[in-house]
Design a protein around this motif. Structure first.
Motif, PDB file in Angstrom:
ATOM      1  N   ASP A  15      12.476  -6.572   3.138  1.00 49.32           N
ATOM      2  CA  ASP A  15      12.410  -8.094   2.884  1.00 49.32           C
ATOM      3  C   ASP A  15      10.722  -8.083   3.444  1.00 49.32           C
ATOM      4  N   PRO A  16       9.654  -7.967   2.568  1.00 47.29           N
ATOM      5  CA  PRO A  16       8.390  -8.151   3.075  1.00 47.29           C
ATOM      6  C   PRO A  16       8.129  -9.514   4.175  1.00 47.29           C
ATOM      7  N   ALA A  17       8.601 -10.527   3.935  1.00 48.14           N
ATOM      8  CA  ALA A  17       8.540 -11.584   4.780  1.00 48.14           C
ATOM      9  C   ALA A  17       9.045 -11.694   5.823  1.00 48.14           C
ATOM     10  N   THR A  18      10.168 -11.080   6.085  1.00 49.31           N
ATOM     11  CA  THR A  18      10.771 -10.995   7.276  1.00 49.31           C
ATOM     12  C   THR A  18      10.462  -9.812   8.290  1.00 49.31           C
ATOM     13  N   ASP A  19      10.298  -8.579   7.527  1.00 50.63           N
ATOM     14  CA  ASP A  19       9.881  -7.318   7.925  1.00 50.63           C
ATOM     15  C   ASP A  19       8.534  -7.225   8.286  1.00 50.63           C
ATOM     16  N   LEU A  20       7.487  -8.026   7.935  1.00 48.44           N
ATOM     17  CA  LEU A  20       6.111  -7.726   8.083  1.00 48.44           C
ATOM     18  C   LEU A  20       5.549  -7.375   9.144  1.00 48.44           C
ATOM     19  N   ASP A  21       6.098  -7.880  10.363  1.00 50.84           N
ATOM     20  CA  ASP A  21       5.513  -7.653  11.694  1.00 50.84           C
ATOM     21  C   ASP A  21       5.779  -6.012  12.055  1.00 50.84           C
ATOM     22  N   GLU A  22       6.941  -5.705  12.008  1.00 51.14           N
ATOM     23  CA  GLU A  22       7.414  -4.652  12.356  1.00 51.14           C
ATOM     24  C   GLU A  22       6.856  -3.545  11.417  1.00 51.14           C
ATOM     25  N   THR A  23       6.882  -3.772  10.358  1.00 46.37           N
ATOM     26  CA  THR A  23       6.137  -2.937   9.112  1.00 46.37           C
ATOM     27  C   THR A  23       4.617  -2.649   9.548  1.00 46.37           C
ATOM     28  N   LEU A  24       4.052  -3.766   9.925  1.00 45.29           N
ATOM     29  CA  LEU A  24       2.841  -3.543  10.371  1.00 45.29           C
ATOM     30  C   LEU A  24       2.313  -2.610  11.768  1.00 45.29           C
ATOM     31  N   PHE A  25       3.320  -2.834  12.467  1.00 50.45           N
ATOM     32  CA  PHE A  25       3.389  -2.107  13.807  1.00 50.45           C
ATOM     33  C   PHE A  25       3.612  -0.553  13.365  1.00 50.45           C
ATOM     34  N   LYS A  26       4.409  -0.161  12.526  1.00 47.94           N
ATOM     35  CA  LYS A  26       4.704   0.995  12.240  1.00 47.94           C
ATOM     36  C   LYS A  26       3.315   1.870  11.100  1.00 47.94           C
ATOM     37  N   ALA A  27       3.005   0.869  10.597  1.00 50.50           N
ATOM     38  CA  ALA A  27       1.529   1.012   9.773  1.00 50.50           C
ATOM     39  C   ALA A  27       0.507   1.601  10.601  1.00 50.50           C
ATOM     40  N   ILE A  28       0.406   0.835  11.759  1.00 51.67           N
ATOM     41  CA  ILE A  28      -0.479   1.221  12.654  1.00 51.67           C
ATOM     42  C   ILE A  28      -0.675   2.434  13.297  1.00 51.67           C
ATOM     43  N   ASP A  29       0.842   2.938  13.627  1.00 47.55           N
ATOM     44  CA  ASP A  29       0.969   4.377  13.870  1.00 47.55           C
ATOM     45  C   ASP A  29       0.792   5.405  12.920  1.00 47.55           C
ATOM     46  N   GLU A  30       1.244   5.125  11.654  1.00 49.33           N
ATOM     47  CA  GLU A  30       1.326   6.160  10.651  1.00 49.33           C
ATOM     48  C   GLU A  30      -0.192   6.529  10.216  1.00 49.33           C
ATOM     49  N   ILE A  31      -1.134   5.440  10.363  1.00 46.47           N
ATOM     50  CA  ILE A  31      -2.394   5.638   9.856  1.00 46.47           C
ATOM     51  C   ILE A  31      -3.408   6.083  10.986  1.00 46.47           C
ATOM     52  N   GLY A  32      -2.970   5.944  12.185  1.00 47.94           N
ATOM     53  CA  GLY A  32      -3.855   6.285  13.411  1.00 47.94           C
ATOM     54  C   GLY A  32      -5.004   5.193  13.764  1.00 47.94           C
ATOM     55  N   ALA A  33      -4.411   3.697  13.426  1.00 44.21           N
ATOM     56  CA  ALA A  33      -5.577   2.810  13.677  1.00 44.21           C
ATOM     57  C   ALA A  33      -5.911   2.662  15.001  1.00 44.21           C
ATOM     58  N   ASP A  34      -7.285   2.497  15.226  1.00 41.03           N
ATOM     59  CA  ASP A  34      -7.485   1.838  16.720  1.00 41.03           C
ATOM     60  C   ASP A  34      -8.088   0.518  16.612  1.00 41.03           C
ATOM     61  N   LEU A  35      -8.022  -0.185  15.539  1.00 35.69           N
ATOM     62  CA  LEU A  35      -8.317  -1.403  15.378  1.00 35.69           C
ATOM     63  C   LEU A  35      -7.741  -2.216  14.298  1.00 35.69           C
ATOM     64  N   VAL A  36      -7.096  -3.345  14.443  1.00 33.25           N
ATOM     65  CA  VAL A  36      -6.397  -4.149  13.290  1.00 33.25           C
ATOM     66  C   VAL A  36      -7.650  -5.419  13.010  1.00 33.25           C
ATOM     67  N   VAL A  37      -8.047  -5.638  11.852  1.00 33.11           N
ATOM     68  CA  VAL A  37      -8.703  -6.859  11.705  1.00 33.11           C
ATOM     69  C   VAL A  37      -7.857  -7.736  10.525  1.00 33.11           C
ATOM     70  N   MET A  38      -7.279  -8.882  10.960  1.00 34.28           N
ATOM     71  CA  MET A  38      -6.676  -9.686  10.117  1.00 34.28           C
ATOM     72  C   MET A  38      -6.935 -10.991   9.953  1.00 34.28           C
ATOM     73  N   GLN A  39      -6.629 -11.548   8.993  1.00 36.18           N
ATOM     74  CA  GLN A  39      -6.929 -13.084   8.631  1.00 36.18           C
ATOM     75  C   GLN A  39      -5.418 -13.868   9.353  1.00 36.18           C
TER      76      GLN A  39
END
Length: 138
Positions: free
Chosen positions: A83-107
């Motif tokens: 459920d993208p609406a309710t799982d969004l925060d946790e999904t984004l945290f996982k994506a940070i680790d998966e891609i190895g991001a060192d900065l997140v820029v978001m609206q």
């Protein structure tokens, strides 16, 4: 300073994300960083794709268009959530680790009364991410 920038995008609302998209592309250009556009979709059919593969193809086309427009290295990272609406925060945290991001820029929106009860996605990431997070108001 930054080598991999992650920018969450909602392909259905790109018109509301322009300030963050421009900021992320500018930072990627300035630092010579790779920019990864992260989109979250469900397994079920939706307006942006009949299946996750079709959604991923749209996200990849968007990333390619942004790379060409801004003269940067950009890629797409599509994530499937129950459920993208309710799982969004946790999904984004996982994506940070998966891609190895060192900065997140978001609206994000200007905070209102409801944000004191339920924090925005940007507020949650700022408060709990292990990497730098830039929230662009707009």
């Amino acid at each position: 300073m930054f080598s991999k920038i992650m920018t969450p995008v909602d392909l259905a609302h790109l018109d509301k994300l322009q300030r963050a998209l421009d900021c992320a592309a500018d930072l990627a250009s300035h630092y010579g960083a790779d920019l990864v556009y992260v989109g979250v979709t469900a397994e079920t059919p939706g307006a942006l794709g009949h299946n996750p593969e079709e959604y991923a193809a749209r996200l990849e086309a968007f990333a390619a268009q942004q790379a060409e427009t801004h003269g940067i290295v950009a890629s797409a990272h599509a994530v499937v959530a129950h459920d993208p609406a309710t799982d969004l925060d946790e999904t984004l945290f996982k994506a940070i680790d998966e891609i190895g991001a060192d900065l997140v820029v978001m609206q994000s929106h200007v905070p209102n009364l409801v944000d004191y009860i339920w924090p925005s996605n940007g507020g949650k990431l700022c408060g709990h991410a292990k990497v730098s997070v830039m929230v662009v108001r707009g």
